[in-house]
Design a protein around this motif. Structure first.
Motif, PDB file in Angstrom:
ATOM      1  N   UNK A  53      77.552  34.131  55.065  1.00 25.26           N
ATOM      2  CA  UNK A  53      77.682  33.713  56.043  1.00 25.26           C
ATOM      3  C   UNK A  53      78.985  32.477  55.698  1.00 25.26           C
ATOM      4  N   UNK A  54      79.742  33.393  55.935  1.00 27.12           N
ATOM      5  CA  UNK A  54      81.090  32.342  55.759  1.00 27.12           C
ATOM      6  C   UNK A  54      81.954  31.409  56.090  1.00 27.12           C
ATOM      7  N   UNK A  55      80.825  30.926  57.502  1.00 25.23           N
ATOM      8  CA  UNK A  55      81.889  30.539  58.295  1.00 25.23           C
ATOM      9  C   UNK A  55      80.373  29.309  58.627  1.00 25.23           C
ATOM     10  N   UNK A  56      79.935  28.413  58.633  1.00 25.38           N
ATOM     11  CA  UNK A  56      79.056  26.862  59.162  1.00 25.38           C
ATOM     12  C   UNK A  56      79.286  25.927  59.301  1.00 25.38           C
ATOM     13  N   UNK A  57      78.131  25.500  60.284  1.00 25.34           N
ATOM     14  CA  UNK A  57      78.406  24.172  61.306  1.00 25.34           C
ATOM     15  C   UNK A  57      79.873  24.476  62.148  1.00 25.34           C
ATOM     16  N   UNK A  58      79.650  24.674  63.028  1.00 23.02           N
ATOM     17  CA  UNK A  58      80.833  25.311  64.480  1.00 23.02           C
ATOM     18  C   UNK A  58      80.525  25.023  65.581  1.00 23.02           C
ATOM     19  N   UNK A  84      79.925  30.488  52.877  1.00 18.60           N
ATOM     20  CA  UNK A  84      80.492  29.012  53.196  1.00 18.60           C
ATOM     21  C   UNK A  84      81.440  28.394  53.032  1.00 18.60           C
ATOM     22  N   UNK A  85      82.098  28.682  53.241  1.00 16.29           N
ATOM     23  CA  UNK A  85      83.607  28.090  52.667  1.00 16.29           C
ATOM     24  C   UNK A  85      84.368  27.575  54.098  1.00 16.29           C
ATOM     25  N   UNK A  86      84.411  28.219  54.875  1.00 20.81           N
ATOM     26  CA  UNK A  86      85.076  27.441  56.617  1.00 20.81           C
ATOM     27  C   UNK A  86      83.923  26.813  56.423  1.00 20.81           C
ATOM     28  N   UNK A  87      83.630  25.375  57.039  1.00 19.51           N
ATOM     29  CA  UNK A  87      82.713  24.269  57.732  1.00 19.51           C
ATOM     30  C   UNK A  87      82.879  23.153  58.019  1.00 19.51           C
ATOM     31  N   UNK A  88      82.698  22.687  59.691  1.00 20.16           N
ATOM     32  CA  UNK A  88      82.079  21.559  59.849  1.00 20.16           C
ATOM     33  C   UNK A  88      83.677  21.489  60.763  1.00 20.16           C
ATOM     34  N   UNK A  89      83.674  22.440  61.878  1.00 23.61           N
ATOM     35  CA  UNK A  89      84.559  23.201  62.779  1.00 23.61           C
ATOM     36  C   UNK A  89      84.167  23.049  64.185  1.00 23.61           C
ATOM     37  N   UNK A  90      85.104  22.055  64.897  1.00 23.20           N
ATOM     38  CA  UNK A  90      84.931  21.785  66.020  1.00 23.20           C
ATOM     39  C   UNK A  90      87.005  22.140  66.998  1.00 23.20           C
TER      40      UNK A  90
END
Length: 461
Positions: A298-303, A265-271
């Protein structure tokens, strides 16, 4: 472009290598100073002062280690240009020292750098100053604890890293904007190190908008600087609250845009929205490092990946390895991939438009309303094993041309219609543009809109 407004107490300092004198006061174009360091010395820390360099002038060296801040987000310290708007940006022959840097724990805030040309003259193989290109040099190295820094209309070329932001062990770099910059021709011989056009590390609030990143990570004219899978146009590591919009990612050593996170979850809220990925071996990649990363999370969330165009993707990264993936997803959750256009893949690559690594942890993934056309592969849209792990709807894959308004539209036809024969000539035209004659028709938003309209893709928010 951004319009910066001076405050009532702004001190404007003028610097000209052609007409200035360091014995002057620097307070008007007629009494300009001559050297950047003399101009920097006149700026007041914490004030909305401006340091302006004369357009058309050239300078040796860079701006050094920047240690001053503005007053607030609306009263910035501005470093930019003055003079006739049809002249080129002030050009800094950096002589191995980079354009500007900020390092250490001292806080920098509310600074804008705009309308400058940083040229790594000692690393350009066509320069008389070329020294072999084996020394590391960064154009903009912004690694201090900082807030609300702005980089706009910069041309940076031939550095080993054109822009580096963050690179700190804590999340103490906030609100970085990189707007309408041209970052091209970064490289480093593979036996010395890696090279990226843009590298960002643990930045919170990163905005990359309408930039052009071209031919970064490699240089076919420099010994041992050929294409490698380790070098990218843009490499963004564990950034949060990230927007990448309206950019051109072209001819990268491997990937146009790489997003990497190695922890849960370290990388999140990405557009990632409305970008043009053209002539990269892989358009965009999301995942963790296979050696250093946590492969059980899961290392990326909300992409969200929305409204982009992937075209002319694929080629050889070396003599044995052929690539050609539009979008690669690994260890992601809560992901939406929608309204993208994948067209005109290089024919010799039997790769999917979207690859999902099903052998690693995944969360919810939705793939909808994408169009895949002229994308030769056994499985054009997505690798077959991923279909059970992905929610898919409304995608059009290799359907009849009659379904579309103008399916013959292509990137090559578009730029040819504007007088450019290839990506390199288009990027050169954008690099030479000034604010007075900014050709919006050559930028990603216009090109993406033209190609999407041919396939009747609806506008996106």
């Amino acid at each position: 472009f951004t319009t910066f407004q001076p405050s009532a107490d702004t001190r404007v300092i003028y610097v000209s290598s052609s007409t200035g004198n360091d014995a002057n006061d620097g307070l008007s174009p007629d009494t300009a100073l001559r050297t950047p360091m003399r101009g920097y010395a006149q700026l007041r820390d914490g004030k909305p002062d401006w340091l302006l360099f004369r357009r058309g002038d050239t300078f040796r060296g860079g701006l050094g280690d920047w240690r001053k801040s503005g007053r607030s987000a609306t009263e910035r310290m501005v470093v930019g240009s003055y003079g006739p708007s049809d002249l080129p940006r002030p050009k800094f022959y950096t002589d191995g020292r980079g354009l500007v840097s900020a390092s250490g724990g001292d806080r920098r805030a509310y600074v804008a750098f705009t309308d400058l040309h940083g040229y790594a003259n000692e690393r350009d193989p066509d320069s008389p100053d070329f020294n072999g290109g084996r020394d590391h040099e960064t154009g903009v190295s912004w690694n201090s604890a900082s807030r609300d820094s702005h980089f706009e209309n910069l041309l940076l070329e031939y550095f080993s890293l054109n822009i580096g932001v963050g690179e700190r062990r804590e999340y103490d770099v906030y609100d970085i904007t990189i707007h309408r910059c041209v970052l091209r021709n970064a490289y480093m011989p593979y036996d010395v190190g890696h090279s990226q056009g843009l590298f960002a590390d643990r930045v919170q609030g990163l905005r990359i908008t309408e930039c052009v990143l071209d031919h970064n990570g490699w240089n076919e004219d420099v010994n041992k600087a050929k294409r490698t899978g380790f070098n990218q146009n843009a490499y963004l590591y564990q950034c949060r609250d990230l927007l990448v919009e309206g950019c051109v990612f072209a001819r990268g050593s491997n990937i146009g845009l790489k997003l990497r996170s190695d922890r849960r979850g370290e990388m999140h809220d990405v557009m990632v929205r409305g970008n043009l990925f053209v002539d990269n071996l892989t358009g965009m990649s999301v995942g963790s490092d296979p050696i250093d990363g946590d492969l059980d999370a899961v290392t990326h969330e909300r992409l969200t990946v929305r409204g982009n165009v992937f075209t002319d993707i694929g080629g050889l990264v070396n003599e044995q390895t052929m690539l050609g993936i539009g979008l690669s997803l690994k260890q992601v959750g809560d992901v939406v991939v929608e309204d993208n256009l994948y067209i005109d893949k290089v024919e010799d690559t039997n790769w999917y438009a979207i690859e999902v690594s099903t052998w690693m942890p995944l969360g919810d993934i939705t793939v909808r309303r994408n169009i895949v056309h002229r994308w030769p592969a056994g499985e054009p849209l997505i690798n077959g094993k991923a279909e059970d792990d992905v929610t898919m709807s409304g995608n059009l894959v290799e359907v009849s041309d009659s379904r579309f308004v103008d399916p013959d539209r292509s990137f090559a036809r578009y730029i040819s219609g504007h007088g450019y024969g290839n990506v390199a000539s288009l990027v050169s035209a954008l690099a030479e543009q000034n604010k007075a004659g900014s050709a919006d028709a050559l930028r990603a938003p216009a090109i993406v809109r033209h190609l999407r309209d041919g396939f009747e893709l609806t506008p996106f928010d």
